[in-house]
Design a protein around this motif. Structure first.
Motif, mmCIF file in Angstrom:
data_model
loop_
_atom_site.group_PDB
_atom_site.id
_atom_site.type_symbol
_atom_site.label_atom_id
_atom_site.label_comp_id
_atom_site.label_asym_id
_atom_site.label_seq_id
_atom_site.Cartn_x
_atom_site.Cartn_y
_atom_site.Cartn_z
ATOM 1 N N GLU A 119 0.827 -1.209 0.000
ATOM 2 C CA GLU A 119 0.000 0.000 0.000
ATOM 3 C C GLU A 119 0.865 1.264 0.000
ATOM 4 O O GLU A 119 0.561 2.221 -0.726
ATOM 5 N N GLU A 120 1.925 1.279 0.787
ATOM 6 C CA GLU A 120 2.821 2.439 0.800
ATOM 7 C C GLU A 120 3.512 2.629 -0.551
ATOM 8 O O GLU A 120 3.693 3.757 -1.006
ATOM 9 N N THR A 121 3.880 1.531 -1.182
ATOM 10 C CA THR A 121 4.507 1.623 -2.500
ATOM 11 C C THR A 121 3.546 2.238 -3.505
ATOM 12 O O THR A 121 3.914 3.160 -4.249
ATOM 13 N N TYR A 122 2.303 1.767 -3.532
ATOM 14 C CA TYR A 122 1.322 2.336 -4.462
ATOM 15 C C TYR A 122 0.993 3.780 -4.118
ATOM 16 O O TYR A 122 0.781 4.609 -5.009
ATOM 17 N N PHE A 123 0.998 4.114 -2.849
ATOM 18 C CA PHE A 123 0.794 5.502 -2.432
ATOM 19 C C PHE A 123 1.911 6.381 -2.999
ATOM 20 O O PHE A 123 1.652 7.444 -3.574
ATOM 21 N N ASN A 124 3.149 5.939 -2.853
ATOM 22 C CA ASN A 124 4.296 6.691 -3.363
ATOM 23 C C ASN A 124 4.249 6.818 -4.883
ATOM 24 O O ASN A 124 4.564 7.878 -5.439
ATOM 25 N N LEU A 125 3.868 5.750 -5.562
ATOM 26 C CA LEU A 125 3.735 5.803 -7.024
ATOM 27 C C LEU A 125 2.658 6.795 -7.439
ATOM 28 O O LEU A 125 2.830 7.548 -8.406
ATOM 29 N N GLY A 126 1.560 6.814 -6.712
ATOM 30 C CA GLY A 126 0.469 7.750 -7.010
ATOM 31 C C GLY A 126 0.895 9.191 -6.830
ATOM 32 O O GLY A 126 0.567 10.059 -7.656
ATOM 33 N N ARG A 127 1.635 9.472 -5.753
ATOM 34 C CA ARG A 127 2.127 10.838 -5.531
ATOM 35 C C ARG A 127 3.025 11.272 -6.680
ATOM 36 O O ARG A 127 2.913 12.395 -7.184
ATOM 37 N N ARG A 128 3.911 10.381 -7.103
ATOM 38 C CA ARG A 128 4.808 10.719 -8.209
ATOM 39 C C ARG A 128 4.026 10.923 -9.506
ATOM 40 O O ARG A 128 4.304 11.839 -10.276
ATOM 41 N N ASP A 129 3.017 10.084 -9.745
ATOM 42 C CA ASP A 129 2.216 10.218 -10.967
ATOM 43 C C ASP A 129 1.506 11.563 -11.037
ATOM 44 O O ASP A 129 1.391 12.156 -12.119
ATOM 45 N N VAL A 130 1.024 12.065 -9.908
ATOM 46 C CA VAL A 130 0.371 13.377 -9.888
ATOM 47 C C VAL A 130 1.373 14.460 -10.275
ATOM 48 O O VAL A 130 1.065 15.341 -11.081
ATOM 49 N N LEU A 131 2.568 14.392 -9.737
ATOM 50 C CA LEU A 131 3.598 15.370 -10.068
ATOM 51 C C LEU A 131 3.967 15.308 -11.551
ATOM 52 O O LEU A 131 4.080 16.339 -12.215
ATOM 53 N N VAL A 132 4.121 14.112 -12.079
ATOM 54 C CA VAL A 132 4.442 13.941 -13.503
ATOM 55 C C VAL A 132 3.320 14.533 -14.361
ATOM 56 O O VAL A 132 3.577 15.233 -15.343
ATOM 57 N N TYR A 133 2.068 14.292 -13.983
ATOM 58 C CA TYR A 133 0.920 14.827 -14.717
ATOM 59 C C TYR A 133 0.939 16.360 -14.711
ATOM 60 O O TYR A 133 0.746 16.998 -15.751
ATOM 61 N N LEU A 134 1.201 16.961 -13.550
ATOM 62 C CA LEU A 134 1.266 18.425 -13.477
ATOM 63 C C LEU A 134 2.374 18.973 -14.362
ATOM 64 O O LEU A 134 2.180 19.969 -15.068
ATOM 65 N N LYS A 135 3.531 18.332 -14.350
ATOM 66 C CA LYS A 135 4.645 18.779 -15.191
ATOM 67 C C LYS A 135 4.311 18.635 -16.673
ATOM 68 O O LYS A 135 4.667 19.486 -17.491
ATOM 69 N N GLN A 136 3.610 17.558 -17.035
ATOM 70 C CA GLN A 136 3.204 17.386 -18.431
ATOM 71 C C GLN A 136 2.222 18.468 -18.848
ATOM 72 O O GLN A 136 2.331 19.019 -19.945
ATOM 73 N N LEU A 137 1.270 18.797 -17.992
ATOM 74 C CA LEU A 137 0.328 19.866 -18.309
ATOM 75 C C LEU A 137 1.052 21.197 -18.446
ATOM 76 O O LEU A 137 0.723 22.012 -19.312
ATOM 77 N N PHE A 138 2.045 21.438 -17.599
ATOM 78 C CA PHE A 138 2.813 22.683 -17.643
ATOM 79 C C PHE A 138 3.495 22.856 -19.000
ATOM 80 O O PHE A 138 3.680 23.971 -19.473
ATOM 81 N N GLU A 139 3.851 21.759 -19.650
ATOM 82 C CA GLU A 139 4.597 21.810 -20.907
ATOM 83 C C GLU A 139 3.749 21.547 -22.150
ATOM 84 O O GLU A 139 4.296 21.394 -23.233
ATOM 85 N N VAL A 140 2.435 21.556 -22.040
ATOM 86 C CA VAL A 140 1.558 21.204 -23.167
ATOM 87 C C VAL A 140 1.827 22.061 -24.393
ATOM 88 O O VAL A 140 1.962 21.542 -25.481
ATOM 89 N N ASP A 141 1.929 23.358 -24.262
ATOM 90 C CA ASP A 141 2.135 24.220 -25.434
ATOM 91 C C ASP A 141 3.442 23.939 -26.153
ATOM 92 O O ASP A 141 3.555 24.160 -27.336
ATOM 93 N N TYR A 142 4.409 23.467 -25.419
ATOM 94 C CA TYR A 142 5.713 23.189 -26.021
ATOM 95 C C TYR A 142 5.687 21.923 -26.863
ATOM 96 O O TYR A 142 6.586 21.682 -27.642
ATOM 97 N N LEU A 143 4.655 21.112 -26.721
ATOM 98 C CA LEU A 143 4.562 19.856 -27.450
ATOM 99 C C LEU A 143 3.825 20.013 -28.773
ATOM 100 O O LEU A 143 3.839 19.115 -29.587
ATOM 101 N N ASP A 144 3.152 21.128 -28.980
ATOM 102 C CA ASP A 144 2.381 21.333 -30.226
ATOM 103 C C ASP A 144 3.270 21.616 -31.399
ATOM 104 O O ASP A 144 4.323 22.090 -31.346
#
Length: 76
Positions: free
Chosen positions: A51-76
């Motif tokens: 459970e702690e491992t999946y919790f840690n993975l989830g926290r990292r996934d949220v951060l990765v998602y935010l960073k991807q959204l931050f860079e959306v215009d640069y991908l067009d």
């Protein structure tokens, strides 16, 4: 129909990206993003339990998602 759904999806992503960029493009926002990176994107994601491992993975996934959204215009 598929083009309309794809257009709605892209519009939704760009809307979210704009909100994320508005927040994290400031100096204070960058500091917050750095803090989130320190807390959520550690080298050791494995926890003491499954459970702690999946919790840690989830926290990292949220951060990765935010960073991807931050860079959306640069991908067009």
């Amino acid at each position: 129909m598929d083009d309309e759904i794809e257009h709605e999806g892209l519009t939704n992503i760009r809307r979210k990206a704009g909100a994320v960029r508005a927040l994290f493009a400031t100096d204070e926002g960058r500091k917050v993003l750095d803090i989130l990176g320190e807390e959520c994107d550690t080298d050791e994601l494995r926890g003491g339990t499954v459970e702690e491992t999946y919790f840690n993975l989830g926290r990292r996934d949220v951060l990765v998602y935010l960073k991807q959204l931050f860079e959306v215009d640069y991908l067009d």
